[in-house]
Design a protein around this motif. Structure first.
Motif, mmCIF file in Angstrom:
data_model
loop_
_atom_site.group_PDB
_atom_site.id
_atom_site.type_symbol
_atom_site.label_atom_id
_atom_site.label_comp_id
_atom_site.label_asym_id
_atom_site.label_seq_id
_atom_site.Cartn_x
_atom_site.Cartn_y
_atom_site.Cartn_z
ATOM 1 N N CYS A 38 1.092 -1.278 -0.015
ATOM 2 C CA CYS A 38 0.157 -0.144 -0.014
ATOM 3 C C CYS A 38 0.429 1.360 0.070
ATOM 4 C CB CYS A 38 -1.135 -0.245 1.416
ATOM 5 S SG CYS A 38 -1.997 0.956 1.218
ATOM 6 N N CYS B 12 2.480 4.289 3.710
ATOM 7 C CA CYS B 12 1.562 2.849 5.252
ATOM 8 C C CYS B 12 2.658 1.643 5.039
ATOM 9 C CB CYS B 12 0.259 2.779 4.233
ATOM 10 S SG CYS B 12 -0.641 1.744 4.414
ATOM 11 N N ALA C 245 1.076 -1.345 5.682
ATOM 12 C CA ALA C 245 0.352 -2.837 4.745
ATOM 13 C C ALA C 245 0.777 -3.083 3.663
ATOM 14 C CB ALA C 245 -1.271 -2.724 4.631
ATOM 15 N N HIS D 129 -9.008 -3.108 2.528
ATOM 16 C CA HIS D 129 -7.901 -1.922 3.699
ATOM 17 C C HIS D 129 -8.454 -0.626 3.292
ATOM 18 C CE1 HIS D 129 -4.082 -0.857 5.009
ATOM 19 N NE2 HIS D 129 -3.740 0.145 3.701
ATOM 20 N N HIS E 239 -7.835 3.879 5.653
ATOM 21 C CA HIS E 239 -7.619 4.415 4.846
ATOM 22 C C HIS E 239 -9.183 6.188 4.969
ATOM 23 C CE1 HIS E 239 -3.358 4.338 3.959
ATOM 24 N NE2 HIS E 239 -4.095 3.176 3.747
HETATM 25 ZN ZN LIG Z 1 -3.157 1.355 3.311
#
Ligand SMILES: [Zn+2]
Length: 58
Positions: free
Chosen positions: A6, A13, A15, A32, A37
């Motif tokens: 991400c 981020c 992730a 996600h 977000h």
């Molecule tokens: Zn993210």
């Protein structure tokens, strides 16, 4: 297996999402984006950026 970080689209981020195929990645990205977000429905430009940054992992 496909992978998407991400942080490639959203700086900062951490992730990293993985799924068996691109559709799976996009489904996880949608979840996600909403949870992390606050993006209820990713716009087409964002989806295109995500698609461009999906990588293959073994
Ligand atoms: Zn993210």
């Amino acid at each position: 297996l496909k992978q998407f970080a991400c942080g490639a689209v959203v700086p900062g981020c951490a992730a990293v999402l993985t799924a068996p195929d691109e559709d799976g990645i996009l489904a996880q990205v949608a979840e996600h984006a909403r949870d992390a977000h606050g993006i209820a429905s990713p716009p087409p430009e964002l989806v295109a950026q995500v698609r461009a940054r999906i990588t293959d992992v073994t």
